[in-house]
Design a protein around this motif. Structure first.
Motif, PDB file in Angstrom:
ATOM      1  N   ARG A 140      -2.830  -7.095   2.175  1.00 48.39           N
ATOM      2  CA  ARG A 140      -2.961  -6.210   3.347  1.00 48.39           C
ATOM      3  C   ARG A 140      -1.682  -6.210   4.170  1.00 48.39           C
ATOM      4  N   HIS A 167       1.404  -6.596   2.994  1.00 45.25           N
ATOM      5  CA  HIS A 167       2.571  -6.215   2.206  1.00 45.25           C
ATOM      6  C   HIS A 167       2.866  -4.729   2.370  1.00 45.25           C
ATOM      7  N   SER A 168       4.070  -4.344   1.973  1.00 50.20           N
ATOM      8  CA  SER A 168       4.446  -2.930   1.994  1.00 50.20           C
ATOM      9  C   SER A 168       3.689  -2.182   0.901  1.00 50.20           C
ATOM     10  N   ALA A 169       3.703  -0.855   0.985  1.00 51.94           N
ATOM     11  CA  ALA A 169       2.983  -0.039  -0.006  1.00 51.94           C
ATOM     12  C   ALA A 169       3.542  -0.268  -1.407  1.00 51.94           C
ATOM     13  N   GLU A 170       4.878  -0.381  -1.510  1.00 50.55           N
ATOM     14  CA  GLU A 170       5.499  -0.618  -2.812  1.00 50.55           C
ATOM     15  C   GLU A 170       5.133  -1.992  -3.357  1.00 50.55           C
ATOM     16  N   ARG A 226       2.441  -3.702  -2.606  1.00 50.09           N
ATOM     17  CA  ARG A 226       1.017  -3.682  -2.966  1.00 50.09           C
ATOM     18  C   ARG A 226       0.811  -3.071  -4.347  1.00 50.09           C
ATOM     19  N   CYS A 227       1.518  -1.950  -4.620  1.00 46.68           N
ATOM     20  CA  CYS A 227       1.366  -1.270  -5.909  1.00 46.68           C
ATOM     21  C   CYS A 227       1.805  -2.164  -7.065  1.00 46.68           C
TER      22      CYS A 227
END
Length: 311
Positions: free
Chosen positions: A224, A226-229, A231-232
């Motif tokens: 939660r 972390h950055s979007a990148e 997380r992906c």
């Protein structure tokens, strides 16, 4: 021990008596076994010949690929040859050996998968301390512990089965020597033995699955922040692990965590953790892993280029 010698071999009832189904199974399982060997050997060579071998995740993946080859080789070559030759017998000694090796390599694979989940959990939750926590000495210790755990489990299961008398029927309703079908043809009351087997194998599978599930819950909770990148990338790696866990542990729990009995569906479920899941491991850990794909391209490109240059 004298009673056991009355049965010198066992007869597998196999997956089907239909000739067309047997031929289809032969082609399918031959393809699966070749895919397992080729895929895992590619991973082993690619990791060994690249800098990835010194990274904990790929060091563990190297051991998982080795276990996949050993584990599936306990059953699949025999199954393929039986389907091709129409032969369904196995000697008593080879049957007992199959019981031991299946549980030995199978539990090592279970523990390696657990260590890999712990590795991902540390990498995502404690990234700054990752290389300190997952250092070479600790990775080696975890692998040794996995082998020790496999040996303890396999010897305990083997000792219960090898002590049983087999003096009458010798037809096993399976395609390999699994414990519950063997208990069914033993010439004694096997209820207590069956309960002990379920408590051993079943609880190992269930506890490990719970630990794995818990590690992924922790990872998802941590993501939660972390950055979007990030997380992906993390979800892609974890998604691969979760797929393997479901394919391997779901059927395993069904097969062993229950009262000592057999069902016709057991043979189908067994295919998932003996052949199907190991076949998908190389695909999951390579096609969904960018670093692994780059390493494989680099290693094999260098090998092909150097061979052409030499010629």
């Amino acid at each position: 021990m004298e009673n056991q010698r009355n049965v010198s071999e066992f007869i597998f009832m196999g997956l089907s008596s239909d000739q067309k189904i047997q031929m289809f199974c032969f082609v399918f399982f031959l393809f699966c076994y070749v895919a397992i060997l080729v895929g895992n050997l590619l991973i082993l060579v690619s990791i060994r010949c690249s800098v990835l071998f010194h990274q904990p995740m790929y060091y563990l993946l190297n051991h998982l690929s080795s276990m996949d080859i050993c584990y599936t080789s306990c059953v699949t070559p025999k199954l393929i040859s039986d389907l091709l030759l129409g032969r369904r017998t196995i000697s008593y000694g080879n049957c007992m050996l199959q019981v031991f090796t299946m549980h030995f390599f199978g539990i090592i694979e279970v523990f390696v998968l657990t260590v890999m989940a712990f590795d991902r959990c540390v990498a995502i939750c404690k990234p700054l301390h990752y290389m300190i926590i997952m250092n070479k000495a600790r990775c080696d210790l975890l692998i040794v512990a996995a082998w020790a755990g496999g040996a303890i489990h396999a010897f305990s299961q083997f000792s219960m089965i090898v002590s049983l008398p087999f003096c009458g029927p010798n037809e096993i309703d399976h395609y390999y020597c699994d414990i519950f079908p063997l208990l069914k043809v033993a010439c004694t009351d096997t209820y207590i033995t069956g309960v002990l087997v379920a408590a051993n194998s079943g609880m190992v599978a269930l506890v490990t699955f719970v630990l794995l599930f818990g590690s992924y819950v922790i990872i998802l909770f941590t993501l939660r922040n972390h950055s979007a990148e990030g997380r992906c990338k993390a979800l892609s790696t974890c998604g691969s692990h979760i797929t393997v866990v479901i394919l391997f542990f779901g059927p395993s729990i069904f097969a062993y965590l229950r009262p000592p009995t057999t069902f016709p569906e057991d043979k189908i479920f067994s295919l998932f953790y003996t052949i199907i899941a190991p076949m998908f491991n190389p695909l999951i850990y390579t096609l969904r892993n960018t670093e692994m794909k780059k390493a494989m391209r680099r290693v094999w490109h260098q090998k092909i280029f150097s061979e052409e240059k030499h010629n």
